[in-house]
Design a protein around this motif. Sequence first.
Motif, mmCIF file in Angstrom:
data_model
loop_
_atom_site.group_PDB
_atom_site.id
_atom_site.type_symbol
_atom_site.label_atom_id
_atom_site.label_comp_id
_atom_site.label_asym_id
_atom_site.label_seq_id
_atom_site.Cartn_x
_atom_site.Cartn_y
_atom_site.Cartn_z
ATOM 1 N N GLN A 165 0.711 -1.013 0.065
ATOM 2 C CA GLN A 165 -0.082 -0.026 0.209
ATOM 3 C C GLN A 165 0.814 1.120 -0.011
ATOM 4 N N VAL A 166 0.719 1.929 -0.848
ATOM 5 C CA VAL A 166 1.287 3.381 -1.008
ATOM 6 C C VAL A 166 0.321 4.413 -1.319
ATOM 7 N N HIS A 167 0.195 5.300 -0.369
ATOM 8 C CA HIS A 167 -0.936 6.298 -0.476
ATOM 9 C C HIS A 167 -2.322 5.698 -0.893
ATOM 10 N N ASP A 168 -2.620 4.621 0.152
ATOM 11 C CA ASP A 168 -3.527 4.000 0.364
ATOM 12 C C ASP A 168 -4.032 3.163 -0.958
ATOM 13 N N ALA A 169 -3.510 3.068 -1.923
ATOM 14 C CA ALA A 169 -3.537 2.184 -3.335
ATOM 15 C C ALA A 169 -2.573 1.215 -3.436
ATOM 16 N N PRO A 170 -2.834 0.070 -4.002
ATOM 17 C CA PRO A 170 -1.807 -1.107 -3.868
ATOM 18 C C PRO A 170 -1.000 -0.865 -5.208
ATOM 19 N N VAL A 171 0.245 -0.980 -4.804
ATOM 20 C CA VAL A 171 1.356 -0.947 -5.730
ATOM 21 C C VAL A 171 2.004 -2.433 -5.641
ATOM 22 N N HIS A 172 2.019 -3.017 -7.170
ATOM 23 C CA HIS A 172 2.634 -4.013 -7.337
ATOM 24 C C HIS A 172 4.097 -4.140 -7.398
ATOM 25 N N VAL A 173 4.831 -4.919 -6.735
ATOM 26 C CA VAL A 173 6.372 -4.976 -6.539
ATOM 27 C C VAL A 173 6.682 -6.311 -7.035
#
Length: 550
Positions: A102-110
């Motif tokens: 979660q980055v800035h309350d949004a899912p970021v794929h890593v």
Amino acid sequence: MLSKQEIFGYEPDQKYSKPVAYFSMEFAVDQALKIYSGGLGFLSGSHLRSAYELKQNLVGIGMLWKYGYYDQIRDSNGFMKPEFIEKQYSFLQDTGIVFTVQVHDAPVHVKAWLLKSETFGTAPIFLLSTDIPENDELSKSITHILYDSNEATRIAQTIVLGIGGAMLLDILNFEPDVYHMNEGHSVSLNFYLYAKYKSLEEVKKLVVFTTHTPEMAGNEAHSYGLLKEMSFFYHLQEHEVKSLLGMDGENFNYTLAALKFSRKANGVSKLHGEVARQMWGNNAGVCEIISITNAQNKTYWRDAALDDAIATHDDEAIIARKKAMKLKLFSVVANQCGKLFNPNVLTIVWARRFAGYKRADLVMQDWDRFLTIVSNTRYPVQFIWAGKPYPEDESSIALFNHIMGRARPFANCAVLTGYELHLSALLKKGSDVWLNNPRMYREASGTSGMTAAMNGSINLSIPDGWVPEFANDQKNCFVIQPASNQLQVQEKDSQENKNLMDMLEKTVLPMYYDNPGKWLGILKQAAADVVPAFEAGRLANEYYEKMYKV
């Protein structure tokens, strides 16, 4: 899922069987892998090389920077220009692991890539990237540029490293007994661990921390509001973070938080340990701060022929090899600057990250005296400068270009671009004197002088960082006398310029030309004294003994 054998490629030694995860924003392990900016990366790279040699049960957690730090080139006028060029690495293993943070309350794929241990002779390193098709353009940009100048992007980078790195270890079923934060960039991992263990004391049992920054302004801090908005605190609210760590104010300081989350921390030289305790020791809840002095991996940095000549006290072979290595460096000078340097002339190199406190131009401060030295025909000298300023640091870039402009008219002065591992090695092997003149107490360690001493380049240095633990003036190095602490900054600079020039004119230059036997004695003593005390095998072992054992 990767097995332990697939991750390591070797069976860890029982002496180092305790599993450790080593988090670092940058690793400098080979010229081919451009994911570092300077000393922090050089240190972590050497640490993981020696961890491999000792067969330690340690994995690195880092970032895969699409454009690296930056490529240092020249503009149409010959001055420095940062260029951002996409990198490709065929030697990294695609683990097939993709997860979300979660980055800035949004899912970021890593996505996780593996640098296998046998590729460059390091402990295994997992590198995280968000530049994958699953993400939008903004999320992709998180892992584009090391130390991105945009504040929100910088924060996102630390979230991916810290929280993302800790998540990856769980996915891999690699359960560290120790999470080692190399500098404060990965401090967000502690909020992930706190959500997992529900106790600050339990987190402290697992975490240790290395601080590298002896000036307050260099310790990263951001507003609580922005960090909460960016999801930095994982599931905690701002007031909960302040209560948990006993931290008030508007800004969350990464270093102070790391010291409160850790069971033990270390400065990177004895002197820096003292400075760190003075900086942070009055804050309630900080852990013990010891000293473990930085070191460099000799296997990687040494020149085998020179090393053998020094070990056997073969002075003729030492002189011949140094001249051969100087010629390799001077071919770069000729290519970049159109200047033909002489291998029989004393060559002084100043090369490291460009920052104001490191005073790259100190030797030029008294211009008339500098002119006298560079025009001396009895004791001729050649100067080379190299280093990378932060690409948004206009004052340091201006200083780099100022030196470049002043050096341009002189056939015996050169400024080189492209300061990365390969050029760093050429400079250390091809120099006679390694110049280091930071303002006192501002250099936490300064490891470049260690690898210079391993390669027959004699340190000419202010006694800061690691140097007081090594230096024996005119026995294994040349010490520049520091000015009184009572003086103002400009007065200190002026006095230390005078002390530097006196040492050059009265001691260094005459000895090189008039007493080569004594010169070689200092060179050989430096090579003997720098190993094993400042070789990274000592460092890697010391971390297990002093930091990882409970």
